[in-house]
Design an enzyme around this catalytic site. Structure first.
Site, PDB file in Angstrom:
ATOM      1  N   TYR A 143       0.835  -1.205   0.000  1.00  0.00           N
ATOM      2  CA  TYR A 143       0.000   0.000   0.000  1.00  0.00           C
ATOM      3  C   TYR A 143       0.870   1.256   0.000  1.00  0.00           C
ATOM      4  O   TYR A 143       0.740   2.115  -0.874  1.00  0.00           O
ATOM      5  CB  TYR A 143      -0.898  -0.040   1.236  1.00  0.00           C
ATOM      6  N   ASN A 172      -6.300   9.350   8.477  1.00  0.00           N
ATOM      7  CA  ASN A 172      -7.435   8.483   8.854  1.00  0.00           C
ATOM      8  C   ASN A 172      -8.778   9.215   8.866  1.00  0.00           C
ATOM      9  O   ASN A 172      -8.967  10.166   9.618  1.00  0.00           O
ATOM     10  CB  ASN A 172      -7.212   7.884  10.245  1.00  0.00           C
TER      11      ASN A 172
END
Ligand code: NAD
Ligand code: UDP
Length: 309
Positions: A143, A172
């Site tokens: 990722y 996030n």
């Protein structure tokens, strides 16, 4: 405008499509439905300005667009590690394909990059100039390195072909329509508490994250797309910083019930701290998050409560 959103059936993508439609745009949602779902966009399907294409960004596609938001990529560790080679192909081949499309159509194109490009950061809070501390061969690298390579591709298209790029680094983000099975911490804790199950804290819970509510994020993403002062990279996130233990306690206090905290091993290379410096985006478009964690959690809990009925 005709706007292409890759990964448009995912958590962030579905909110973005909704907002773009509400502003009168023509929206094409392109998705392979790996982690996204029809239920995220079902409420948009009757809109004549909304079109869905089932397609994998790893394969080229010919479309017309004025704006491209490239969000296609699994975002949770559980899902991006499920088939790590495919995750790299999605970030890298996907970027090449959408950049090719932008070059041909002269569309402006935004890449949804990530705070993960900073790895386990030793500069705190993270500023855009920080080059990161990523383990290139670890479990998260499919990722992190895929997203780093995509950033490189975006900037090379910008330098070589004058492609009109924007790169954002998303920290996030949480809110309604998170997939309750994808293992991200906010959805995990809320769903565990609502079901009365144990709350799984990884490590001792002292690692930190900064949580941005989805509506704020979408506002910032669209604002960055439409400004002409900076191609980025620009951090986008909420600078409020919380330990994972604090998050667990907040969720428990809000939901109550009989759940207990249980401690499980910290996953490999799990970053110990994360907090965006958002001075740049603030000075360019005046953006800053409006929804604090208390309010965002209340809205997200209400959503999952409804889902679990
Ligand atoms: P998500 O998993 O809900 O959405 C990703 C979407 O991309 C899904 O609909 C999925 O089906 C689709 N997709 C995956 N691989 C594809 C492929 N090969 N071809 C076509 N479609 C594909 O995740 P999200 O949270 O909505 O994240 C969206 C984007 O934002 C991702 O690129 C992610 O890396 C980035 N991002 C998100 C966060 C966050 O906290 N939510 C943080 C940093 C970066
Ligand atoms: N985490 C946790 N319990 C869970 C899921 C995650 O303690 O059930 C922790 C995880 O180890 C990490 C943080 O919460 O330190 C954020 O995890 P997430 O997968 O949501 O995002 P990322 O690690 O990509 O920031």
């Amino acid at each position: 405008m005709k706007v292409l959103v890759t990964g448009g059936a995912g958590f962030l993508g579905s909110h973005l499509c909704e907002r773009l439609l509400s502003q009168g745009n023509d929206v094409i949602c392109l998705d392979n439905f790996f982690t996204g779902s029809k239920s995220n966009i079902r409420h948009l399907l009757d809109n004549p300005y909304f079109e869905v294409i089932r397609h994998d960004v790893v394969d080229p596609i010919k479309l017309e667009a004025d704006r491209i938001y490239n969000l296609a990529c699994p975002a949770s560790p559980v899902h991006y590690q499920y088939n790590p080679i495919k995750t790299i192909k999605t970030s890298v081949l996907g970027a090449i394909n959408v950049l090719g499309l932008a070059k041909r159509t002269k569309a402006r194109i935004l890449q949804a990059s990530t705070s993960e490009v900073y790895g386990d950061p030793d500069v705190h809070p993270q500023v855009e100039e920080y080059r990161g501390n990523v383990n290139p061969i670890g479990l998260r690298s499919c990722y992190d390195e895929g997203k780093r390579c995509a950033e490189s591709l975006f900037f090379n298209y910008y330098r070589e072909h004058g492609t009109d790029i924007r790169v954002i680094r998303i920290f996030n983000t949480y809110g309604p329509r998170m997939d309750p099975r994808d293992g991200r911490v906010v959805s995990n804790f809320i769903v565990q508490a609502l079901k009365g199950e144990d709350i799984t804290v990884f490590g001792d819970g002292s690692q930190t994250r900064s949580f941005c509510y989805v509506d704020d994020l979408v506002n910032g993403m669209m604002g960055i797309m439409e400004q002409t002062q900076s191609v980025g990279p620009l951090n986008l996130g909420n600078p409020g910083e919380f330990t994972i233990l604090e998050l667990a306690e907040k969720v428990l206090a809000k939901i109550g019930g009989k759940s207990k905290l249980v401690f499980q091993p910290l996953p490999e290379d799990d970053p110990l701290q994360r907090k965006p410096n958002i001075d740049k985006v603030k000075s360019i478009i005046g953006w800053e998050p409006k929804v604090n964690l208390e309010e965002g959690l209340d809205r997200t809990i209400a959503y999952f409560r409804d889902q679990l009925k």
